[in-house]
Design a protein around this motif. Structure first.
Motif, short mmCIF file in Angstrom:
data_model
loop_
_atom_site.label_atom_id
_atom_site.label_comp_id
_atom_site.label_asym_id
_atom_site.label_seq_id
_atom_site.Cartn_x
_atom_site.Cartn_y
_atom_site.Cartn_z
N UNK A 1 0.84 -1.20 0.00
CA UNK A 1 0.00 0.00 0.00
C UNK A 1 0.88 1.26 0.00
N UNK A 2 1.89 1.28 0.85
CA UNK A 2 2.79 2.44 0.90
C UNK A 2 3.52 2.66 -0.42
N UNK A 3 3.98 1.58 -1.03
CA UNK A 3 4.69 1.68 -2.30
C UNK A 3 3.78 2.26 -3.39
N UNK A 4 2.55 1.76 -3.48
CA UNK A 4 1.63 2.25 -4.49
C UNK A 4 1.30 3.73 -4.31
N UNK A 5 0.98 4.11 -3.08
CA UNK A 5 0.57 5.50 -2.81
C UNK A 5 1.75 6.46 -2.92
N UNK A 6 2.88 6.12 -2.29
CA UNK A 6 4.02 7.03 -2.29
C UNK A 6 4.65 7.18 -3.68
N UNK A 7 4.73 6.08 -4.43
CA UNK A 7 5.27 6.20 -5.79
C UNK A 7 4.34 6.99 -6.70
N UNK A 8 3.04 6.83 -6.50
CA UNK A 8 2.11 7.63 -7.29
C UNK A 8 2.31 9.11 -6.98
N UNK A 9 2.42 9.43 -5.69
CA UNK A 9 2.66 10.81 -5.31
C UNK A 9 3.97 11.34 -5.89
N UNK A 10 5.01 10.54 -5.85
CA UNK A 10 6.30 10.95 -6.39
C UNK A 10 6.20 11.24 -7.89
N UNK A 11 5.65 10.28 -8.64
CA UNK A 11 5.59 10.45 -10.09
C UNK A 11 4.59 11.53 -10.51
N UNK A 12 3.41 11.54 -9.91
CA UNK A 12 2.37 12.45 -10.36
C UNK A 12 2.59 13.87 -9.86
N UNK A 13 2.88 14.02 -8.58
CA UNK A 13 2.98 15.36 -8.01
C UNK A 13 4.36 15.99 -8.19
N UNK A 14 5.41 15.23 -7.92
CA UNK A 14 6.75 15.82 -7.98
C UNK A 14 7.37 15.79 -9.38
N UNK A 15 7.23 14.66 -10.08
CA UNK A 15 7.86 14.54 -11.39
C UNK A 15 6.93 14.88 -12.54
N UNK A 16 5.66 15.08 -12.24
CA UNK A 16 4.65 15.45 -13.23
C UNK A 16 4.54 14.43 -14.37
N UNK A 17 4.62 13.14 -14.01
CA UNK A 17 4.44 12.06 -14.97
C UNK A 17 3.03 11.51 -14.79
N UNK A 18 2.19 11.63 -15.80
CA UNK A 18 0.80 11.15 -15.65
C UNK A 18 0.75 9.62 -15.61
N UNK A 19 0.03 9.11 -14.62
CA UNK A 19 -0.12 7.67 -14.46
C UNK A 19 -1.61 7.34 -14.43
N UNK A 20 -1.98 6.15 -14.91
CA UNK A 20 -3.40 5.79 -14.92
C UNK A 20 -3.93 5.57 -13.50
N UNK A 21 -5.15 6.06 -13.26
CA UNK A 21 -5.78 5.88 -11.96
C UNK A 21 -6.62 4.60 -11.90
#
Length: 147
Positions: free
Chosen positions: A118-138
């Motif tokens: 759960x932590x890996x999914x949520x934190x990596x999504x935050x890293x890629x989407x919010x910090x790196x601005x890489x769009x990922x599927x929801x």
């Protein structure tokens, strides 16, 4: 002998896939390094591993260990399921499930594997989407996002 045959075959496969990956072009610049960097990096690492197996002294004495072969096949199946479910379930859920499954596969305990998934999914999504601005599927969480 089988190890070297596998290594040579895998090296040829890596070379062929690298030729395909070299032609990857993005219609717009969404990433500073472009779409070909990641596949070429992975193929380079796999090719280096293949070369090591191909020329490693004593590679002919390696024996197949049945539990290791089972674990390797299950790992490949888990990663294949991750790739197939990535867009359907979305990044967060598919990453959490894959992390959980791989944690269990490598003898992790149930609760720490679930928590780390759960932590890996949520934190990596935050890293890629919010910090790196890489769009990922929801995926399934797309209903909660307002357009």
């Amino acid at each position: 002998m089988y190890v070297r045959l596998f290594a040579a075959t895998w090296l040829l496969l890596c070379a062929g896939l690298a030729v395909l990956a070299w032609g990857f072009q993005a219609p717009f610049a969404y990433d500073p390094v472009g779409p070909r960097a990641y596949p070429l990096l992975l193929l380079g690492l796999m090719a280096a591993g293949s070369l090591w197996l191909l020329f490693k002294p004593g590679a002919t004495q390696l024996q197949l260990h049945l539990p290791s072969v089972k674990r390797t096949l299950l790992c490949v199946l888990a990663l294949l399921a991750y790739a197939l479910l990535f867009e359907v379930l979305g990044f967060v859920l598919s990453t959490a499930l894959a992390t959980f499954a791989l944690g269990l596969l490598f003898t992790g305990r149930l609760l720490p594997c679930a928590l780390s998934g759960v932590l890996m999914g949520v934190l990596l999504y935050g890293l890629f989407d919010l910090l790196l601005d890489v769009p990922l599927p929801l995926g399934v969480f797309d209903v909660f996002v307002e357009s």
